[in-house]
Design a protein around this motif. Structure first.
Motif, mmCIF file in Angstrom:
data_model
loop_
_atom_site.group_PDB
_atom_site.id
_atom_site.type_symbol
_atom_site.label_atom_id
_atom_site.label_comp_id
_atom_site.label_asym_id
_atom_site.label_seq_id
_atom_site.Cartn_x
_atom_site.Cartn_y
_atom_site.Cartn_z
ATOM 1 N N ASP A 264 0.852 -1.197 0.000
ATOM 2 C CA ASP A 264 0.000 0.000 0.000
ATOM 3 C C ASP A 264 0.889 1.249 0.000
ATOM 4 O O ASP A 264 2.113 1.160 -0.139
ATOM 5 C CB ASP A 264 -0.933 -0.039 1.204
ATOM 6 C CG ASP A 264 -0.176 -0.156 2.496
ATOM 7 O OD1 ASP A 264 -0.763 -0.594 3.482
ATOM 8 O OD2 ASP A 264 1.049 0.175 2.506
ATOM 9 N N GLU A 265 0.334 2.404 0.149
ATOM 10 C CA GLU A 265 1.111 3.666 0.025
ATOM 11 C C GLU A 265 2.172 3.809 1.103
ATOM 12 O O GLU A 265 3.283 4.248 0.846
ATOM 13 C CB GLU A 265 0.133 4.839 0.091
ATOM 14 C CG GLU A 265 -0.528 5.115 -1.257
ATOM 15 C CD GLU A 265 -1.384 6.372 -1.235
ATOM 16 O OE1 GLU A 265 -2.175 6.506 -2.154
ATOM 17 O OE2 GLU A 265 -1.234 7.173 -0.288
ATOM 18 N N GLU A 266 1.831 3.440 2.303
ATOM 19 C CA GLU A 266 2.780 3.563 3.423
ATOM 20 C C GLU A 266 4.029 2.720 3.170
ATOM 21 O O GLU A 266 5.154 3.159 3.402
ATOM 22 C CB GLU A 266 2.122 3.125 4.723
ATOM 23 C CG GLU A 266 1.158 4.153 5.269
ATOM 24 C CD GLU A 266 0.550 3.711 6.577
ATOM 25 O OE1 GLU A 266 1.035 2.718 7.175
ATOM 26 O OE2 GLU A 266 -0.429 4.339 7.004
ATOM 27 N N ASP A 267 3.794 1.530 2.668
ATOM 28 C CA ASP A 267 4.932 0.654 2.363
ATOM 29 C C ASP A 267 5.812 1.283 1.301
ATOM 30 O O ASP A 267 7.039 1.240 1.386
ATOM 31 C CB ASP A 267 4.437 -0.704 1.853
ATOM 32 C CG ASP A 267 3.743 -1.474 2.966
ATOM 33 O OD1 ASP A 267 4.091 -1.225 4.137
ATOM 34 O OD2 ASP A 267 2.874 -2.316 2.665
ATOM 35 N N MET A 268 5.156 1.820 0.300
ATOM 36 C CA MET A 268 5.905 2.436 -0.788
ATOM 37 C C MET A 268 6.765 3.597 -0.283
ATOM 38 O O MET A 268 7.926 3.719 -0.642
ATOM 39 C CB MET A 268 4.945 2.939 -1.880
ATOM 40 C CG MET A 268 4.414 1.858 -2.783
ATOM 41 S SD MET A 268 5.698 1.064 -3.745
ATOM 42 C CE MET A 268 6.003 2.319 -4.971
ATOM 43 N N GLU A 269 6.177 4.451 0.582
ATOM 44 C CA GLU A 269 6.924 5.593 1.134
ATOM 45 C C GLU A 269 8.116 5.121 1.954
ATOM 46 O O GLU A 269 9.218 5.659 1.849
ATOM 47 C CB GLU A 269 5.995 6.442 2.012
ATOM 48 C CG GLU A 269 5.119 7.385 1.188
ATOM 49 C CD GLU A 269 4.111 8.114 2.072
ATOM 50 O OE1 GLU A 269 3.170 8.659 1.516
ATOM 51 O OE2 GLU A 269 4.293 8.087 3.316
ATOM 52 N N ALA A 270 7.891 4.109 2.755
ATOM 53 C CA ALA A 270 8.982 3.554 3.570
ATOM 54 C C ALA A 270 10.093 3.040 2.681
ATOM 55 O O ALA A 270 11.292 3.257 2.955
ATOM 56 C CB ALA A 270 8.456 2.418 4.440
ATOM 57 N N LEU B 72 15.481 3.693 0.259
ATOM 58 C CA LEU B 72 16.370 3.730 -0.907
ATOM 59 C C LEU B 72 17.153 5.055 -0.960
ATOM 60 O O LEU B 72 18.328 5.054 -1.313
ATOM 61 C CB LEU B 72 15.554 3.545 -2.202
ATOM 62 C CG LEU B 72 15.020 2.111 -2.429
ATOM 63 C CD1 LEU B 72 14.030 2.078 -3.600
ATOM 64 C CD2 LEU B 72 16.176 1.148 -2.716
ATOM 65 N N ARG B 73 16.467 6.145 -0.576
ATOM 66 C CA ARG B 73 17.158 7.455 -0.584
ATOM 67 C C ARG B 73 18.322 7.460 0.412
ATOM 68 O O ARG B 73 19.420 7.923 0.106
ATOM 69 C CB ARG B 73 16.162 8.562 -0.223
ATOM 70 C CG ARG B 73 15.379 9.034 -1.449
ATOM 71 C CD ARG B 73 14.442 10.139 -1.076
ATOM 72 N NE ARG B 73 13.580 10.466 -2.185
ATOM 73 C CZ ARG B 73 12.413 11.066 -2.076
ATOM 74 N NH1 ARG B 73 11.953 11.389 -0.869
ATOM 75 N NH2 ARG B 73 11.697 11.347 -3.134
#
Lengths: 184, 139
Positions: free
Chosen positions: B125-131, B136-137
């Motif tokens: 979901d979105e939270e996972d993607m943001e994490a 990665l950054r």
């Protein structure tokens, strides 16, 4: 009287009565076994053919039309099976002459009494016959069956059965003369 | 009755005269053979019926609904058939086959990619993607 009781017994067999069938087996086994033994000259084979004969009697009892006696009908089945057995046995042996040689080599003149010698000689003379000649001769002479019944049992015409009978007799006569000539 | 017949009658009545017979064994053997032949006959009669029943069962009972053909498989088969029936020169056949093969492969890749994308959507979901992006950054 015996014939009437046999017919009623056989009618029960035709109506699938197992006890009547067992009684029929008990009644005919000794005589039939003697006859088959004379046809095939082997105790185990004779017992096997005897059982097969009764199996056929049970399975084909409905085909009995009463044109002959029950005994003749059963004996015809036995002749047919014995004849098939003799034909099969002949196919597996190298030749009849080989059989005779084997029998001759097995005889011991010291041990053999005159009677044994005679009965051996007789058996050897039967081996010299073709299966059909043997079947016709044993059925005709031992059981006194008419040629018409014998011919049906071995699958040939009445005239052919008569020819086999006379050819068989001639062959036995020739065999005995040859043996007597050799030993005498 | 001539002499040979008399001789035969006498000897036939003498040979095996004392051969014993066990009637109970004959009865047992006869009953065994009758049973065996009855079973064999039943099998012989029933075998064609059983074969027919098996065939009917196979035809009438459906499987679990899965289609065993690969996606894109029909397209490739059509391509092969088309190349063998509609072209004459082997060079032209090669070109057409190559084209159809590529189309088939592309179709398969597309199918797989779509299914992977769908799986990813389900998993993240979105939270996972943001994490994941922040991780990665930092890396």
């Amino acid at each position: 009287m015996r014939s009437d009781s046999n017919i009623s017994l056989f009618e029960k067999v035709q109506n699938r009565d197992p006890r009547a069938f067992d009684q029929l087996v008990r009644e005919y086994s000794p005589e039939l076994n003697n006859f088959i033994l004379r046809m095939v000259s082997n105790v185990e084979d004779a017992q096997d053919i005897l059982q097969d004969t009764f199996v056929r009697v049970w399975e084909k009892s409905h085909q009995f039309k009463g044109n002959s006696s029950v005994k003749t009908w059963i004996f015809r089945i036995a002749i047919n099976l014995s004849y098939s057995h003799l034909k099969k046995r002949q196919r597996w042996t190298f030749s009849v002459l080989e059989d005779i040689k084997e029998l001759m080599s097995g005889s011991d003149p010291v041990k053999d009494t005159e009677q044994n010698f005679q009965s051996d000689l007789f058996e050897k003379s039967l081996v010299s016959l073709t299966p059909r000649q043997r079947a016709v001769i044993v059925a005709r002479i031992h059981e006194d069956l008419p040629f018409s019944q014998i011919s049906e049992a071995v699958g040939c015409s009445v005239n052919a059965a008569k020819v086999h009978f006379h050819e068989g007799k001639k062959r036995i006569e020739a065999f005995m003369k040859a043996q007597v000539g050799e030993n005498g | 009755m001539d002499n040979i017949e008399k001789y035969l009658k006498k000897n036939l009545s003498e040979i095996h005269a004392a051969a014993p017979i066990d009637i109970e064994a004959v009865l047992a053997g006869t009953h065994r053979k009758i049973r065996k032949r009855a079973v064999r006959r039943k099998v012989a009669y029933l075998a064609p019926v059983l074969g027919l029943l098996l065939m009917l069962t196979y035809v009438m009972i459906p499987g679990n609904g899965e289609d065993l053909t690969l996606p894109g498989g029909e397209l490739m088969i059509a391509g092969w058939e088309s190349s063998w029936t509609n072209t004459n020169s082997s060079e032209a056949e090669d070109v057409i086959e190559q084209e159809l093969f590529n189309q088939g492969i592309e179709y398969l890749i597309d199918e797989q990619f779509t299914s992977y994308s769908a799986d990813m959507d389900d998993l993240m979901d979105e939270e996972d993607m943001e994490a994941l992006v922040s991780f990665l950054r930092e890396a």
